[in-house]
Design an enzyme around this catalytic site. Structure first.
Site, mmCIF file in Angstrom:
data_model
loop_
_atom_site.group_PDB
_atom_site.id
_atom_site.type_symbol
_atom_site.label_atom_id
_atom_site.label_comp_id
_atom_site.label_asym_id
_atom_site.label_seq_id
_atom_site.Cartn_x
_atom_site.Cartn_y
_atom_site.Cartn_z
ATOM 1 N N ASP A 25 -28.246 -3.273 -38.992
ATOM 2 C CA ASP A 25 -28.499 -1.936 -39.547
ATOM 3 C C ASP A 25 -29.814 -1.966 -40.320
ATOM 4 O O ASP A 25 -29.913 -2.625 -41.349
ATOM 5 C CB ASP A 25 -27.310 -1.589 -40.457
ATOM 6 C CG ASP A 25 -27.503 -0.301 -41.222
ATOM 7 O OD1 ASP A 25 -28.408 0.470 -40.872
ATOM 8 O OD2 ASP A 25 -26.721 -0.075 -42.167
ATOM 9 N N ASP A 29 -27.318 2.712 -43.435
ATOM 10 C CA ASP A 29 -26.286 3.749 -43.346
ATOM 11 C C ASP A 29 -24.961 3.205 -42.800
ATOM 12 O O ASP A 29 -24.024 3.957 -42.551
ATOM 13 C CB ASP A 29 -26.764 4.937 -42.496
ATOM 14 C CG ASP A 29 -26.997 4.556 -41.037
ATOM 15 O OD1 ASP A 29 -26.863 3.354 -40.693
ATOM 16 O OD2 ASP A 29 -27.314 5.453 -40.234
ATOM 17 N N ASP A 33 -28.945 -0.035 -35.651
ATOM 18 C CA ASP A 33 -29.965 0.862 -35.103
ATOM 19 C C ASP A 33 -31.081 0.043 -34.450
ATOM 20 O O ASP A 33 -31.075 -1.189 -34.503
ATOM 21 C CB ASP A 33 -30.516 1.787 -36.203
ATOM 22 C CG ASP A 33 -30.870 1.022 -37.474
ATOM 23 O OD1 ASP A 33 -31.409 -0.098 -37.354
ATOM 24 O OD2 ASP A 33 -30.598 1.522 -38.587
ATOM 25 N N ASP A 206 -23.745 1.874 -15.930
ATOM 26 C CA ASP A 206 -22.372 2.110 -16.391
ATOM 27 C C ASP A 206 -21.538 2.728 -15.270
ATOM 28 O O ASP A 206 -21.996 3.631 -14.565
ATOM 29 C CB ASP A 206 -22.459 3.093 -17.573
ATOM 30 C CG ASP A 206 -21.139 3.288 -18.284
ATOM 31 O OD1 ASP A 206 -20.630 2.315 -18.849
ATOM 32 O OD2 ASP A 206 -20.624 4.423 -18.288
ATOM 33 N N GLU A 276 -22.130 -2.239 -13.496
ATOM 34 C CA GLU A 276 -20.786 -2.394 -14.042
ATOM 35 C C GLU A 276 -19.849 -1.736 -13.043
ATOM 36 O O GLU A 276 -19.693 -0.523 -13.016
ATOM 37 C CB GLU A 276 -20.638 -1.719 -15.404
ATOM 38 C CG GLU A 276 -19.268 -2.013 -16.006
ATOM 39 C CD GLU A 276 -18.607 -0.840 -16.714
ATOM 40 O OE1 GLU A 276 -17.690 -1.084 -17.505
ATOM 41 O OE2 GLU A 276 -18.962 0.327 -16.466
HETATM 42 C C1 GLC Z 1 -18.003 1.661 -19.315
HETATM 43 C C2 GLC Z 1 -18.423 1.190 -20.683
HETATM 44 C C3 GLC Z 1 -17.406 1.664 -21.671
HETATM 45 C C4 GLC Z 1 -17.401 3.178 -21.646
HETATM 46 C C5 GLC Z 1 -17.116 3.683 -20.245
HETATM 47 C C6 GLC Z 1 -17.394 5.144 -20.123
HETATM 48 O O1 GLC Z 1 -16.824 1.087 -18.897
HETATM 49 O O2 GLC Z 1 -18.576 -0.196 -20.680
HETATM 50 O O3 GLC Z 1 -17.669 1.202 -22.960
HETATM 51 O O4 GLC Z 1 -16.399 3.642 -22.509
HETATM 52 O O5 GLC Z 1 -17.934 3.054 -19.302
HETATM 53 O O6 GLC Z 1 -18.763 5.400 -20.115
#
Ligand code: GLC
Length: 528
Positions: A25, A29, A33, A206, A276
């Site tokens: 941080d 706060d 960041d 993602d 992912e």
């Molecule tokens: C992926 C991310 C996770 C997020 C999800 C929705 O699985 O790793 O953290 O909540 O996507 O975007």
């Protein structure tokens, strides 16, 4: 030709995942960041990683900690501003670190201009076409359009005031985009270009197996009595691994990644992307890393495996066999921001830590890239977060604890919380356990037996062979409780059993714990 004949940086990298709000941080706060990260980059250089992957820092209401993006081309004020992102990239590159940023293409935030316009424009409008709005079922449309469930629990549909429903495979504040609409693909091309022009080295994509749904949005066929693998993901994330999946892993998604590959290749500097993709099989994971698609895909099979030499061996051989036909390099992951930390998965306490270090050492010797999650180099455990501090949307939707326990801010130094997470004594957004005093970076840096010292030594030793040891892995049979393999000059032995085992010949290059002639339980070595 093996991948070592054409080594791009990402093929053999150790990549460190920074969970933005919990790393460092800069402004006090209580939330991490971008300036906080920049100030700590020398720590990552000294740790010995090659790159960092930063979770989303874009403009966002933070309902899913940034995985709900309202503006893909700006920085959320909570984390800084665009100039802070530029400064971070510059400093990282100065230090020889690559930077991967997160890209969230499956859904936007409900605060995104497109979704707000869709709500305002009403049923049948072109604005609604960018998302998946449908009429409900039943006499007055009061039932959701199909039976899909959100990964975070509850129905995957929410009804708006005019009576239509929209699809959200995650939280109701994360409406799914309609990837069959050409403007969606065009928008993401602009986003990619925006960040590539600013100098990012890659993207972590993602929910890469999402994006396209079966066009008719048919009901999911749910079989009763399916075996459920045990792991720490929200149960819906796990269940779907064995289900009929009209919402995941549709063939059309691959054209998107071919398009993105062409964009990346226009840039110099070996830009990359990593998917992912929670696919059902290693074979479908391999489809994401065909030569003209993604460069890498996270391989979650080790993270899903129990503490077992045979399971680990299956993970390794299964992964390599699946990737071989497409010529992709493997990736390995033991922890991330969505799962229970591996020290805790392996039982916690001294034994959990010994096992976590041993598994990490085995992982780091394998060909391909290892993804490390912030705090694992400190041996941190999952924290039992008090309900009042929980922020995971799955907690609000299901009442299950969710993922906050692996997202507790990093303890950097000092004797008490906030452990120098930020300037002053400001409280981090999740309180850190008092016993972390012994696990701070400061405390561990001074202790040659610490987990931090172990990670530093292992990452340094790994550099000695990561790019030269080739991609062949020869499995060795040292009994059912022992994972053993040879890669180039390095022999790896991991004892998952209860009794010490006799080591094969060789000098100990690295050990995850004390080794005295024999290899104790819950310990791994590299022999050279
Ligand atoms: C992926 C991310 C996770 C997020 C999800 C929705 O699985 O790793 O953290 O909540 O996507 O975007």
């Amino acid at each position: 030709m093996g991948w070592n004949d054409q080594i791009e940086w990402w093929r053999h990298a150790a990549i460190y995942q920074v969970y933005v709000r919990s790393f460092a941080d800069g402004d006090g706060d209580g939330v991490g960041d971008l300036p906080g990260i920049t100030a700590r980059l020398p720590y990552l250089r000294d740790l010995g990683v090659d790159a960092l992957w930063i979770t989303p820092f874009y403009t966002s209401p933070q309902n899913d900690h940034g995985y709900d993006v309202a503006d893909y081309c700006d920085v959320d004020p909570l984390f800084g501003q665009l100039s802070d992102a530029d400064a971070l990239l510059d400093r990282a590159h100065e230090l020889g670190l690559k930077v991967i940023v997160d890209l969230v293409p499956n859904h936007t935030s409900d605060a995104h201009d497109w979704f707000q316009a869709a709500l305002a424009a009403g049923p049948g409008s072109p604005e609604r076409e960018r998302y998946l709005f449908r009429e409900g079922r039943g006499a007055d449309g009061a039932e959701p359009p199909n039976n899909w469930e959100s990964v975070f629990g509850g129905p995957a549909w929410t009804r708006v005031e005019d009576g239509e429903w929209y699809l959200h495979l995650f939280d109701s504040t994360q409406p799914d985009l309609n990837w069959r609409h050409p403007e969606v693909g065009d928008m993401f091309e602009e986003v990619l270009t925006f960040w590539l022009d600013r100098g990012v080295d890659g993207f972590r994509v993602d929910v890469a197996h999402g994006l396209f749904k079966e066009a008719n949005l048919r009901d999911q066929v749910v079989h009763s009595g399916e075996e459920r693998p045990t792991n720490q993901l929200p149960s819906s994330m796990v269940e779907r691994r064995l289900k009929d999946e009209p919402m995941w892993d549709q063939p059309e998604v691959h054209e998107v990644y071919r398009r993105w590959r062409r964009i990346l290749e226009k840039y110099d500097g070996e830009r990359m992307n990593v998917a992912e993709a929670w696919t059902q099989t290693p074979e479908s994971m391999a489809n994401f890393v065909r030569p003209d698609e993604m460069n890498q895909s996270f391989n979650f099979s080790w993270l899903l495996a129990d503490w077992s030499a045979t399971e680990f061996a299956d993970v390794i051989t299964g992964t390599l066999a699946a990737l071989e036909p497409v010529g992709a390099t493997p990736t390995w992951v033991l922890s991330n921001h969505d799962v229970t930390r591996h020290v805790t998965r392996y039982g916690g306490g001294a034994q959990g830590l010994a096992r976590a270090r041993a598994a990490t050492l085995a992982m780091l010797a394998l060909p391909g890239s290892s993804y490390l999650y912030q705090g694992e180099e400190l041996g941190l455990e999952q924290v039992d977060v008090e309900p009042e501090f929980r922020q995971d949307p799955s907690w609000f939707r299901t009442g299950e604890p969710g993922r906050d326990g692996c997202r507790v801010p990093i303890p950097w130094g000092g004797q008490e919380a906030p452990f120098e997470f930020g300037p002053g004594a400001g409280h981090p957004w999740i309180p850190q356990p008092a016993e972390w005093a012994a696990q701070t970076v400061e405390a561990q840096a001074a202790d040659p037996g610490s987990t931090l010292a172990f990670y530093r030594a292992a990452l340094a030793a790994r550099r000695g062979f990561a790019t030269t040891a080739g991609d062949e892995v020869e499995m060795l049979d040292l009994g059912a409780d022992v994972l053993a393999f040879r890669r180039g000059p390095v022999t790896v032995v991991l004892n998952c059993g209860q009794k010490p085992v006799v080591l094969p010949a060789g000098d100990v290059l690295m050990a995850s714990g004390p080794v005295d002639g024999e290899l104790p339980a819950d310990t791994a070595v590299w022999l050279a």
